[in-house]
Scaffold this active site. Structure first.
Site, PDB file in Angstrom:
ATOM      1  N   GLN A   1      -4.692  -5.192   7.081  1.00  0.00           N
ATOM      2  CA  GLN A   1      -5.636  -6.143   6.499  1.00  0.00           C
ATOM      3  C   GLN A   1      -5.587  -7.512   7.168  1.00  0.00           C
ATOM      4  O   GLN A   1      -6.362  -8.395   6.805  1.00  0.00           O
ATOM      5  CB  GLN A   1      -5.352  -6.298   4.997  1.00  0.00           C
ATOM      6  CG  GLN A   1      -5.459  -5.008   4.198  1.00  0.00           C
ATOM      7  CD  GLN A   1      -6.869  -4.467   4.146  1.00  0.00           C
ATOM      8  OE1 GLN A   1      -7.842  -5.185   4.340  1.00  0.00           O
ATOM      9  NE2 GLN A   1      -6.996  -3.170   3.880  1.00  0.00           N
TER      10      GLN A   1
ATOM     11  N   LYS B   1     -10.744  -0.618  10.159  1.00  0.00           N
ATOM     12  CA  LYS B   1     -10.880  -1.887   9.440  1.00  0.00           C
ATOM     13  C   LYS B   1     -11.166  -3.040  10.398  1.00  0.00           C
ATOM     14  O   LYS B   1     -11.550  -4.128   9.979  1.00  0.00           O
ATOM     15  CB  LYS B   1      -9.606  -2.178   8.635  1.00  0.00           C
ATOM     16  CG  LYS B   1      -9.259  -1.099   7.607  1.00  0.00           C
ATOM     17  CD  LYS B   1      -7.995  -1.438   6.851  1.00  0.00           C
ATOM     18  CE  LYS B   1      -7.469  -0.249   6.061  1.00  0.00           C
ATOM     19  NZ  LYS B   1      -8.403   0.235   5.036  1.00  0.00           N
TER      20      LYS B   1
ATOM     21  N   ASP C   1       2.953  -4.096   8.043  1.00  0.00           N
ATOM     22  CA  ASP C   1       1.681  -3.398   7.880  1.00  0.00           C
ATOM     23  C   ASP C   1       0.583  -4.431   8.088  1.00  0.00           C
ATOM     24  O   ASP C   1       0.324  -5.263   7.224  1.00  0.00           O
ATOM     25  CB  ASP C   1       1.608  -2.786   6.473  1.00  0.00           C
ATOM     26  CG  ASP C   1       0.247  -2.177   6.158  1.00  0.00           C
ATOM     27  OD1 ASP C   1      -0.690  -2.300   6.972  1.00  0.00           O
ATOM     28  OD2 ASP C   1       0.106  -1.591   5.062  1.00  0.00           O
TER      29      ASP C   1
ATOM     30  N   CYS D   1      -4.763   2.537  -3.651  1.00  0.00           N
ATOM     31  CA  CYS D   1      -3.518   3.038  -3.042  1.00  0.00           C
ATOM     32  C   CYS D   1      -2.382   2.040  -3.247  1.00  0.00           C
ATOM     33  O   CYS D   1      -1.585   1.785  -2.328  1.00  0.00           O
ATOM     34  CB  CYS D   1      -3.710   3.335  -1.554  1.00  0.00           C
ATOM     35  SG  CYS D   1      -4.840   4.700  -1.237  1.00  0.00           S
TER      36      CYS D   1
ATOM     37  N   HIS E   1       0.859  -1.182   0.000  1.00  0.00           N
ATOM     38  CA  HIS E   1       0.000   0.000   0.000  1.00  0.00           C
ATOM     39  C   HIS E   1       0.895   1.231   0.000  1.00  0.00           C
ATOM     40  O   HIS E   1       2.028   1.202   0.480  1.00  0.00           O
ATOM     41  CB  HIS E   1      -0.864  -0.042   1.264  1.00  0.00           C
ATOM     42  CG  HIS E   1      -1.921   1.000   1.362  1.00  0.00           C
ATOM     43  ND1 HIS E   1      -1.653   2.311   1.707  1.00  0.00           N
ATOM     44  CD2 HIS E   1      -3.271   0.936   1.198  1.00  0.00           C
ATOM     45  CE1 HIS E   1      -2.783   2.999   1.757  1.00  0.00           C
ATOM     46  NE2 HIS E   1      -3.781   2.190   1.450  1.00  0.00           N
TER      47      HIS E   1
END
Length: 414
Positions: A211, A234, A208, A372, A131
């Site tokens: 997700q 999220k 990261d 993104c 991302h």
């Protein structure tokens, strides 16, 4: 003899939908099918109630008052830190820094950790599926210092070429930064394996986790990384919330990213003594209501069981993938063996924005665009994709209705 309390039987998956007010609405006169969970998840009523309760019962600033409201606000706010620390199995609550989301968390590492350590010729390694939030901060660091950004490649199916990644971990590398789960193609990267390799070479690893946290168990100690960033909205929590987990030794070495109130011990015109982590990195008044809501969101997930969620979503992904492949002219992007419930796709000859616009008129919410992730779009040779991202509250029936809507749109645009 005391009675033994029986564990409540798991609810039917479709029954959880009643906990999410937004899922009951209609769009263009049709029941909403919300397949944009990778962008933001819907919020259960318990989260909405927690935010409302703060504003209606004990609205006050944290860590600044000895009156009842201030103490109640501080207790609820810090309880959410404890909840989040347990959720990701942090070694200590003091390793959890509250941020506005993953973007701020990564920038905190970029400016407070990486920038003081980088020199011309040093390298930072990322992957081709990142991302922008895990690309742009490192580019800024490279521009400032003369360091070089290196990109580990992926396969056509969307898997990280692990051997190539490992080959890139030379003595010049000062940091590696990798998505746990791709927001575009759902690939689940082998973080524990990458972390072991990085640690053996003395390379700090940032992950990261935006997700990953909503869809699978995350144990930062077992993963073995150095930094883990996550986003609250999220994770069924309010927007403007997130966190950075970091090893205690790094947090103690890192200088503050922001300066202001609440991140200090003492201030004089001759100098300032900063607070201990995590408060050293939390200047100013935080999103108190948001973090209380995030704690409620994690409580909600824990009540269901993140392992159960992961297993259910894997079944839903398999069902949806099989259905997608029956649609004529549909191209599916990313088919790694290990992936989360994200399906990026295109219909031959149809732009992603047209697909999303017409699907919206059928009551279906999907994302369209570059997500993104411009470099990943360039890798696949497309300007954009449509993306259907699923959550545990989605159903097979919704997948079936989505396919019917998709076929209708395909015929209209043929």
């Amino acid at each position: 003899m005391s009675a033994t309390l029986a564990t409540p039987a798991p609810r039917d998956w479709s029954s959880y939908r009643a906990d999410f007010p937004q899922l009951a609405r209609q769009v263009h006169g049709k029941p909403l099918i919300y397949f944009d969970n990778a962008n933001t998840a819907q919020k259960p009523q318990s989260v909405i109630d927690a935010v409302e309760r703060y504003y209606t019962q004990f609205n006050a600033n944290v860590a600044r008052a000895v009156h009842t409201l201030g103490e109640e606000a501080t207790a609820a706010y810090e309880a959410s830190r404890d909840t989040l620390a347990r959720f990701i199995n942090a070694g200590s609550r003091n390793e959890v820094v509250f941020t506005s989301g993953t973007t701020q968390a990564i920038n905190l590492v970029a400016y407070s950790f990486a920038l003081p350590r980088l020199s011309a010729g040093d390298e930072i390694v990322v992957t081709q599926m990142e991302h922008h939030a895990n690309i742009v901060p490192w580019q800024l660091m490279c521009q400032r210092t003369g360091a070089v950004l290196k990109v580990a490649p992926i396969t056509p199916s969307g898997e990280l070429m692990v051997d190539r990644f490992l080959e890139m971990l030379t003595p010049r590398v000062k940091l590696a930064a990798v998505a746990h789960v791709s927001n575009v193609i759902g690939t689940v990267n082998p973080i524990a394996e990458l972390a072991r390799a990085c640690r053996s070479r003395g390379v700090p690893l940032l992950v990261d986790g935006s997700q990953a946290c909503p869809h699978m168990p995350v144990d930062v100690q077992a993963l073995g990384c150095d930094f883990y960033a996550l986003t609250g909205h999220k994770l069924f929590g309010p927007t403007g919330t997130g966190a950075l987990w970091a090893r205690r030794e790094w947090l103690e070495e890192m200088p503050p990213f922001f300066g202001g109130g609440e991140m200090i011990r003492t201030v004089s015109f001759e100098g300032t003594v900063f607070a201990d982590p995590p408060h050293k990195f939390e200047a100013g008044t935080p999103n108190i209501a948001g973090f209380i809501g995030l704690g409620a969101a994690i409580d909600y997930i824990n009540a269901i069981g993140i392992e159960r969620i992961a297993a259910h979503e894997a079944e839903l992904l398999a069902y949806a993938t099989a259905a997608f492949k029956q649609v004529p002219g549909l191209r599916l992007f990313g088919e790694a063996p290990k992936k989360a419930a994200v399906l990026s796709f295109l219909i031959e000859g149809v732009h992603a924005h047209d697909l999303a616009t017409l699907l919206d008129h059928e009551g279906v919410a999907v994302r369209s665009g570059h997500h993104c992730a411009h470099p990943l779009m360039q890798f696949f040779g497309v300007p954009a994709t449509a993306r259907a991202s699923l959550s545990f509250y989605n159903t097979r029936e919704e997948v079936d209705r989505f396919i019917v809507a998709l076929e209708k749109v395909r015929r209209l645009l043929a």
